[in-house]
Design a protein around this motif. Sequence first.
Motif, PDB file in Angstrom:
ATOM      1  N   ALA A 186      33.596  20.739  10.172  1.00  0.00           N
ATOM      2  CA  ALA A 186      33.163  20.825   8.612  1.00  0.00           C
ATOM      3  C   ALA A 186      31.774  20.847   8.730  1.00  0.00           C
ATOM      4  O   ALA A 186      30.952  21.672   7.741  1.00  0.00           O
ATOM      5  CB  ALA A 186      33.569  19.369   8.077  1.00  0.00           C
ATOM      6  N   TYR A 187      31.018  20.841   9.780  1.00  0.00           N
ATOM      7  CA  TYR A 187      29.509  20.925  10.003  1.00  0.00           C
ATOM      8  C   TYR A 187      28.888  22.461  10.161  1.00  0.00           C
ATOM      9  O   TYR A 187      27.749  22.568  10.429  1.00  0.00           O
ATOM     10  CB  TYR A 187      29.001  19.872  11.059  1.00  0.00           C
ATOM     11  N   THR A 202      29.982  19.702  -0.236  1.00  0.00           N
ATOM     12  CA  THR A 202      30.265  20.821   0.382  1.00  0.00           C
ATOM     13  C   THR A 202      31.484  21.178   0.416  1.00  0.00           C
ATOM     14  O   THR A 202      32.684  20.538   0.512  1.00  0.00           O
ATOM     15  CB  THR A 202      29.896  20.361   2.086  1.00  0.00           C
ATOM     16  N   GLU A 203      31.528  22.600  -0.342  1.00  0.00           N
ATOM     17  CA  GLU A 203      32.822  23.119  -0.669  1.00  0.00           C
ATOM     18  C   GLU A 203      33.437  23.899   0.432  1.00  0.00           C
ATOM     19  O   GLU A 203      32.656  24.072   1.648  1.00  0.00           O
ATOM     20  CB  GLU A 203      32.518  24.328  -1.724  1.00  0.00           C
ATOM     21  N   GLU A 204      34.732  24.077   0.509  1.00  0.00           N
ATOM     22  CA  GLU A 204      35.423  24.654   1.264  1.00  0.00           C
ATOM     23  C   GLU A 204      35.504  26.217   1.281  1.00  0.00           C
ATOM     24  O   GLU A 204      36.350  27.012   0.573  1.00  0.00           O
ATOM     25  CB  GLU A 204      36.994  24.238   1.071  1.00  0.00           C
ATOM     26  N   ASP A 252      31.291  10.438   7.673  1.00  0.00           N
ATOM     27  CA  ASP A 252      32.816  10.726   7.622  1.00  0.00           C
ATOM     28  C   ASP A 252      33.564  10.789   8.974  1.00  0.00           C
ATOM     29  O   ASP A 252      33.436  11.690   9.620  1.00  0.00           O
ATOM     30  CB  ASP A 252      32.946  12.091   6.822  1.00  0.00           C
ATOM     31  N   LEU A 253      34.365   9.819   9.325  1.00  0.00           N
ATOM     32  CA  LEU A 253      35.102   9.861  10.375  1.00  0.00           C
ATOM     33  C   LEU A 253      36.524   9.856   9.976  1.00  0.00           C
ATOM     34  O   LEU A 253      37.148   9.442   9.011  1.00  0.00           O
ATOM     35  CB  LEU A 253      34.853   8.382  11.108  1.00  0.00           C
ATOM     36  N   PHE A 256      32.090  15.979   1.714  1.00  0.00           N
ATOM     37  CA  PHE A 256      32.943  17.329   1.804  1.00  0.00           C
ATOM     38  C   PHE A 256      34.273  17.206   0.675  1.00  0.00           C
ATOM     39  O   PHE A 256      35.128  16.439   0.687  1.00  0.00           O
ATOM     40  CB  PHE A 256      33.540  17.251   3.392  1.00  0.00           C
ATOM     41  N   CYS A 257      34.213  18.348   0.347  1.00  0.00           N
ATOM     42  CA  CYS A 257      35.421  18.617  -0.651  1.00  0.00           C
ATOM     43  C   CYS A 257      36.468  18.927  -0.121  1.00  0.00           C
ATOM     44  O   CYS A 257      36.424  19.827   1.164  1.00  0.00           O
ATOM     45  CB  CYS A 257      34.822  19.714  -1.461  1.00  0.00           C
ATOM     46  N   CYS A 258      37.756  18.570  -0.471  1.00  0.00           N
ATOM     47  CA  CYS A 258      39.012  19.111   0.298  1.00  0.00           C
ATOM     48  C   CYS A 258      40.195  19.294  -0.746  1.00  0.00           C
ATOM     49  O   CYS A 258      41.225  19.091  -0.357  1.00  0.00           O
ATOM     50  CB  CYS A 258      39.454  17.961   1.229  1.00  0.00           C
ATOM     51  N   ALA A 259      39.675  19.653  -1.955  1.00  0.00           N
ATOM     52  CA  ALA A 259      40.571  19.950  -2.966  1.00  0.00           C
ATOM     53  C   ALA A 259      41.560  21.274  -2.638  1.00  0.00           C
ATOM     54  O   ALA A 259      42.937  21.121  -3.022  1.00  0.00           O
ATOM     55  CB  ALA A 259      40.072  20.461  -4.298  1.00  0.00           C
ATOM     56  N   LYS A 260      41.241  22.072  -1.838  1.00  0.00           N
ATOM     57  CA  LYS A 260      41.953  23.115  -1.403  1.00  0.00           C
ATOM     58  C   LYS A 260      43.127  22.712  -0.426  1.00  0.00           C
ATOM     59  O   LYS A 260      44.301  23.316  -0.788  1.00  0.00           O
ATOM     60  CB  LYS A 260      41.383  24.251  -0.875  1.00  0.00           C
TER      61      LYS A 260
END
Length: 359
Positions: free
Chosen positions: A139-140, A149-151, A238-239, A320-324
């Motif tokens: 993610a980084y 932060t978008e996907e 974020d772990l 971090f976004c994870c909607a997708k």
Amino acid sequence: MLTKNLLITGVTGFVGSVLAATFLSRGISVVALSRRDPDGERTRSAVAAAAAGCDIALDGAMAGRLRTIDIGDGGLGRALEGLVIDDIDAVWHCAADMSHSGLRLTQAFEANVCETTALYRWAAAHAPRCRRFHYVSTAYTAGMQGGKTEERLHAGQRLSNAYQVTKWSAEQSLRTQLESCGLPVTLFRPSIVVGHSRTGWTRRNGFGFYMFVEAMEAVRAAGHRSFSYDLPEGVCIDLVAVDQVVGAAVDLTLSASARQDFEVFHCIGGRRMSSRAMLEAIADVLALQICFAAPQTPVDRRFARAVAANHPFALTDWDFCCAKLDAVLGRTARHPPLSPDQLQKLIRWYVNAETEMAG
């Protein structure tokens, strides 16, 4: 189309071994590309250890469903020349050079960019049944600015180490290669991967979160009981547990949802815990006192040097976004972030593993 056979790299590593064990337990065959393992024993041992550590019941599944291909010690592109595997349904590329050091940038670029590109081209040309190439990134690759932060692919952002730079470069390369090769690509980006949420199992590699554990172990081993480390309040970390990462990867592979030819997914644990709380939990397990202040003593400075590679990540707050990923998996709720008790179990497992190896 049903998924029956997968090619996975990095099966002797952390995420790759758990991923292989989980797929095998689900009745899916795995072809593992491994280095310096001509008889496949090192690969089988890694999968067995992951299964035992994560309470995955294999029940003899490896014997009939795990194939190993030794690629020697040379370049992956050369090792793949002439190799055809006509029963692979998808690829999961987990292998990576994990070095942060700029001194190893050339080697990391070769492993993380050139070999990823070579594997993708090979799969597109020589695995006729393969319908998707999954790349385990991070993610980084979004860079060091933090915040929401978008996907998606990111460009023009500051990166802080060789691992970030080469993972970012591999993502860009795969996006470019898709135009000519046509094999659909999934960028799968976990945040900071830690051990199993229930058992605590992991591999002792000193990477990510565990860099701080090993640095504190060194403080204790040197006879100190307290130290200082400069870290601001309010920054969240974020772990994500390896079982959550692998669970999402498996569900993604087996999903019947309509998919894009190029997709980017974040796989995260959530922002429940601050960086300070994480370090306090480690200190508590190791019976140390940590003061959040500028280094004053030689031990403070040694600790700061030991964790310098991860210091920028402990200072920066990402959302971090994870909607997708949620949409493709049909999720309306995710696993809750790791609790303090779960974090302490992870730390105790790591510390006890070191004690057992030392004994």
